[in-house]
Design a protein around this motif. Structure first.
Motif, PDB file in Angstrom:
ATOM      1  N   THR A  32     -26.562  48.861 105.313  1.00  0.00           N
ATOM      2  CA  THR A  32     -27.903  49.306 105.697  1.00  0.00           C
ATOM      3  C   THR A  32     -27.944  49.528 107.200  1.00  0.00           C
ATOM      4  O   THR A  32     -27.519  48.668 107.981  1.00  0.00           O
ATOM      5  CB  THR A  32     -28.955  48.250 105.306  1.00  0.00           C
ATOM      6  N   LEU A  33     -28.441  50.698 107.610  1.00  0.00           N
ATOM      7  CA  LEU A  33     -28.524  51.029 109.028  1.00  0.00           C
ATOM      8  C   LEU A  33     -29.617  50.228 109.709  1.00  0.00           C
ATOM      9  O   LEU A  33     -30.646  49.915 109.107  1.00  0.00           O
ATOM     10  CB  LEU A  33     -28.820  52.522 109.210  1.00  0.00           C
ATOM     11  N   GLU A  34     -29.400  49.888 110.970  1.00  0.00           N
ATOM     12  CA  GLU A  34     -30.425  49.269 111.800  1.00  0.00           C
ATOM     13  C   GLU A  34     -31.119  50.379 112.579  1.00  0.00           C
ATOM     14  O   GLU A  34     -30.458  51.269 113.121  1.00  0.00           O
ATOM     15  CB  GLU A  34     -29.807  48.265 112.766  1.00  0.00           C
ATOM     16  N   LEU A  35     -32.443  50.324 112.605  1.00  0.00           N
ATOM     17  CA  LEU A  35     -33.223  51.335 113.312  1.00  0.00           C
ATOM     18  C   LEU A  35     -33.885  50.716 114.528  1.00  0.00           C
ATOM     19  O   LEU A  35     -34.457  49.629 114.436  1.00  0.00           O
ATOM     20  CB  LEU A  35     -34.304  51.913 112.397  1.00  0.00           C
ATOM     21  N   HIS A  36     -33.791  51.410 115.645  1.00  0.00           N
ATOM     22  CA  HIS A  36     -34.491  51.010 116.863  1.00  0.00           C
ATOM     23  C   HIS A  36     -35.416  52.144 117.269  1.00  0.00           C
ATOM     24  O   HIS A  36     -35.020  53.315 117.232  1.00  0.00           O
ATOM     25  CB  HIS A  36     -33.513  50.721 117.993  1.00  0.00           C
ATOM     26  N   SER A  54     -22.133  47.081 111.034  1.00  0.00           N
ATOM     27  CA  SER A  54     -20.800  46.721 110.570  1.00  0.00           C
ATOM     28  C   SER A  54     -19.716  47.550 111.273  1.00  0.00           C
ATOM     29  O   SER A  54     -18.769  47.008 111.829  1.00  0.00           O
ATOM     30  CB  SER A  54     -20.712  46.921 109.061  1.00  0.00           C
ATOM     31  N   CYS A  55     -19.848  48.883 111.253  1.00  0.00           N
ATOM     32  CA  CYS A  55     -18.831  49.752 111.876  1.00  0.00           C
ATOM     33  C   CYS A  55     -19.182  50.159 113.303  1.00  0.00           C
ATOM     34  O   CYS A  55     -18.362  50.777 113.954  1.00  0.00           O
ATOM     35  CB  CYS A  55     -18.620  51.042 111.130  1.00  0.00           C
ATOM     36  N   GLU A  56     -20.411  49.861 113.711  1.00  0.00           N
ATOM     37  CA  GLU A  56     -20.903  50.215 115.040  1.00  0.00           C
ATOM     38  C   GLU A  56     -20.908  51.727 115.278  1.00  0.00           C
ATOM     39  O   GLU A  56     -20.658  52.201 116.382  1.00  0.00           O
ATOM     40  CB  GLU A  56     -20.108  49.490 116.124  1.00  0.00           C
ATOM     41  N   VAL A  57     -21.195  52.485 114.222  1.00  0.00           N
ATOM     42  CA  VAL A  57     -21.289  53.937 114.300  1.00  0.00           C
ATOM     43  C   VAL A  57     -22.750  54.322 114.475  1.00  0.00           C
ATOM     44  O   VAL A  57     -23.615  53.815 113.756  1.00  0.00           O
ATOM     45  CB  VAL A  57     -20.722  54.593 113.017  1.00  0.00           C
ATOM     46  N   LYS A  58     -23.030  55.212 115.449  1.00  0.00           N
ATOM     47  CA  LYS A  58     -24.389  55.725 115.599  1.00  0.00           C
ATOM     48  C   LYS A  58     -24.588  56.825 114.558  1.00  0.00           C
ATOM     49  O   LYS A  58     -23.847  57.806 114.524  1.00  0.00           O
ATOM     50  CB  LYS A  58     -24.619  56.293 116.990  1.00  0.00           C
TER      51      LYS A  58
END
Length: 67
Positions: A32-36, A54-58
Motif C-alpha cells: 500500500t502506497l503512503e500518501l503525503h 517497502s521499495c522506496e519508489v516514488k
C-alpha cells in the motif's frame, strides 16, 4: 499482509476496482502506497506525493489546484 484501504468511491465494476488498486498500491511489490499532502494556501495548491515504504519508489507526484 495486504492492508485494506477504506474508499469513499463507489466501485461497481472490475475495471473500477483495478484502477483503484493500481492507484493505491506499488506496481513493483503490491505494498500500500503512503500518501503525503502539502497544502499551499498562498497559491491555492495541494501537492501530493505517493511512495512505497517497502521499495522506496516514488509512484506519484502531482499538484492540484484548489477551487
Amino acid at each position: 499482509m495486504e492492508q485494506k484501504i477504506q474508499y469513499f468511491e463507489k466501485v461497481e465494476t472490475d475495471n473500477q476496482e483495478t484502477f483503484v488498486q493500481n492507484q493505491n498500491h506499488c506496481i513493483l511489490c503490491g505494498e500500500t502506497l503512503e500518501l503525503h499532502h502539502i497544502q499551499d494556501r498562498d497559491q491555492n495548491l495541494i501537492h501530493e506525493e505517493a511512495f512505497c515504504p517497502s521499495c522506496e519508489v516514488k509512484a506519484r507526484d502531482k499538484i492540484y489546484n484548489l477551487n
